[in-house]
Scaffold this motif. Structure first.
Motif, PDB file in Angstrom:
ATOM      1  N   THR A 143       0.814  -1.215   0.000  1.00 28.06           N
ATOM      2  CA  THR A 143       0.000   0.000   0.000  1.00 28.06           C
ATOM      3  C   THR A 143       0.846   1.264   0.000  1.00 28.06           C
ATOM      4  N   ILE A 169      -7.727  -5.643  -2.639  1.00 31.13           N
ATOM      5  CA  ILE A 169      -6.938  -4.408  -2.530  1.00 31.13           C
ATOM      6  C   ILE A 169      -7.069  -3.583  -3.813  1.00 31.13           C
ATOM      7  N   LEU A 185      -9.294  -0.665   3.041  1.00 30.43           N
ATOM      8  CA  LEU A 185      -8.026  -1.375   3.232  1.00 30.43           C
ATOM      9  C   LEU A 185      -7.696  -1.514   4.715  1.00 30.43           C
TER      10      LEU A 185
END
Length: 505
Positions: A155, A315, A331
């Motif tokens: 991320t 995701i 998330l």
């Protein structure tokens, strides 16, 4: 402001909220019972969602959607097995374990319960079961640390080593400070976040692909066998996936939630809440992977990351289809799934070290304050060992998660279940069940006979061993029979008039 800034802010706010809950729980923690079981004060709602969140790890939002994205609905058998197993666990184990642990020395841990239930003065049950918990849960914790690290790494573009500490630090903080209450309260928030993400995401994906009919048509066009529940599946394969449900009877971190309920009367409501949550979450996870097939078939230009790693399907859909602030919340649900499972596993390990080793063998007269601080130190110790194991993400020990689930399910499941429904079970039966269950899982895993998941033969052979050794050996004492009868009577009285309370003789 970069594209990742809203997600980073969302993560930071979420983690800060969890730590604040931990600090609040710290003020409510006065003794070891508070730290390990929250003083047996959890109501139906917290018991239900905490049991669910502690069970479902990052697998729910990454592994399951990824498997369905790759192979279609044939991968959903495991979800069906888990739902059946969880329901039976709530029905037969939850209420009885709550009253039996209280009647048997107010036991705070599974090893404590086994020792008191079977009057095991040799303490061999305590030692063996505590060792099993420590070995398997340290591996489990390491896998949770890796999952958290992978999330931060993908991320925010962190290095793996930085992500490792970033992902683990918050969980360690609130578990260390607040103990069981912090873990249970944060689990409730995390379970709410998970169900929000798993209901919203598949709906938005379906709308993005044109609605129900166009989505199903696109999935069928991609590969018609995606709808086939038996695609590539053998009878043994389906039974093996369903067999995952057997593991519930022996998972210490889930059973601890039952032990911590404020009353056996809270269990039926908790069962209904927990099962509703579980069915919606598992259904949502399957839908994310299934609808993702249609979305990425229509938009192959954005499917590169999912093509490399199907477990990223949730995701990537969150990042593509949602505003960055909303994506950050979605998330955070993965982080919630990882943290909720990791925190309760850390606490169960701490409980085993504190209650079953330190207090039982080293400091029998230790003060409550001393025991709480030893418990906190043990959380830190187990966490550091887990981080060390996780520091090499390719370490083969992290592949043992399904092995550990089978190990707990076969070693503890039959012992817990039969000890709650059969008054004539003995210490030798319990020990034989644990040993045979654990050894069967180890041996079966090595040889892979019939392609059958090792928990199934482990559970069957352990149950047979319990019955045989209990009948062959010395009968239970009058005191054991009296405690069992009193606990069972309390359970039946609490459930008088409540549908679905199966009686035992």
């Amino acid at each position: 402001m970069t594209a990742n800034t809203p997600m980073l802010i969302t993560f930071v706010v979420y983690i800060a909220a969890m730590v604040l809950i931990g600090l609040f729980a710290y003020l409510r923690t006065n003794n070891l019972s508070d730290y390990i079981l929250g003083g047996r004060s959890l109501g139906s709602f917290v018991t239900a969602l905490s049991a669910g969140a502690s069970d479902m790890s990052g697998w729910l939002l990454m592994g399951l959607p990824g498997a369905v994205y790759m192979s279609g609905l044939s991968e959903s058998w495991i979800a069906i097995g888990l739902i059946v197993g969880a329901y039976l666990n709530w029905l037969f184990v939850a209420g009885r374990l709550r009253v039996q642990t209280e009647h048997n020395g107010n036991a705070l841990t599974l090893p404590d319960y086994f020792t008191n239930r079977f009057e095991d003065h040799s303490r061999v049950l305590r030692i063996f079961s505590a060792v099993v918990i420590l070995v398997f849960f340290t591996i489990y914790c390491a896998s949770g640390v890796v999952a958290g690290a992978r999330l931060f790494e993908s991320t925010f573009g962190m290095s793996y080593q930085t992500a490792l500490w970033a992902g683990a630090a918050a969980t360690i903080a609130y578990t260390f400070v607040g103990g069981f209450l912090a873990v249970s309260w944060t689990d409730t928030v995390q379970a709410s976040l998970m169900i929000f993400a798993l209901i919203l995401t598949p709906i938005v994906v379906m709308l993005a692909t044109g609605g129900i009919d166009p989505t199903f048509a696109a999935i069928e066009l991609n590969d018609a066998t995606n709808f086939d529940m038996l695609k590539g599946a053998s009878f043994v394969g389906v039974i093996s996936l369903m067999g995952w449900g057997l593991g519930y009877f022996g998972q210490p971190h889930i059973l601890a939630r039952f032990m911590a309920a404020d009353s056996v009367k809270s269990i039926p409501a908790a069962r209904r809440i927990s099962m509703t949550w579980m069915i919606l979450c598992l259904g949502g996870a399957v839908a994310v992977g299934f609808f993702g097939i249609a979305y990425f078939a229509a938009h192959p230009e954005v499917g590169g990351a999912v093509g490399e790693n199907p477990e990223r399907v949730f995701i990537e859909l969150a990042k593509i289809l949602f505003n960055p602030w909303v994506a950050g919340v979605l998330l955070s649900a993965i982080l919630a799934a990882v943290m909720s499972t990791l925190s309760c596993q850390l606490l169960v390990c701490s409980s085993a070290l504190t209650e079953d080793f330190y207090k039982s063998f080293l400091r029998k007269n230790a003060s409550q304050l001393e025991l709480v601080w030893v418990g906190r130190a043990m959380v830190l110790l187990v966490a550091l060992v887990s981080i060390w194991l996780a520091s090499n993400p390719e370490n083969r020990v992290l592949g043992l998660v399904s092995y550990a689930w089978a190990g707990f399910g076969a070693a503890f499941g039959p012992v817990v279940l039969i000890s709650l429904v059969w008054k004539n079970m003995t210490r030798n039966g319990a020990l034989a069940g644990m040993l045979v269950g654990a050894l069967t899982v180890i041996v079966w895993k090595q040889f892979g006979w019939l392609g059958l998941y090792e928990i199934i033969p482990g559970f069957i052979f352990a149950s047979i061993s319990i019955l045989v050794f209990s009948l062959l050996g010395k009968a239970p004492s009058a005191a054991m029979l009296k405690r069992f009868a009193e606990a069972e009577q309390e359970y039946q009285e609490a459930h008088n008039g409540v549908q679905g309370a199966p009686a035992v003789s």
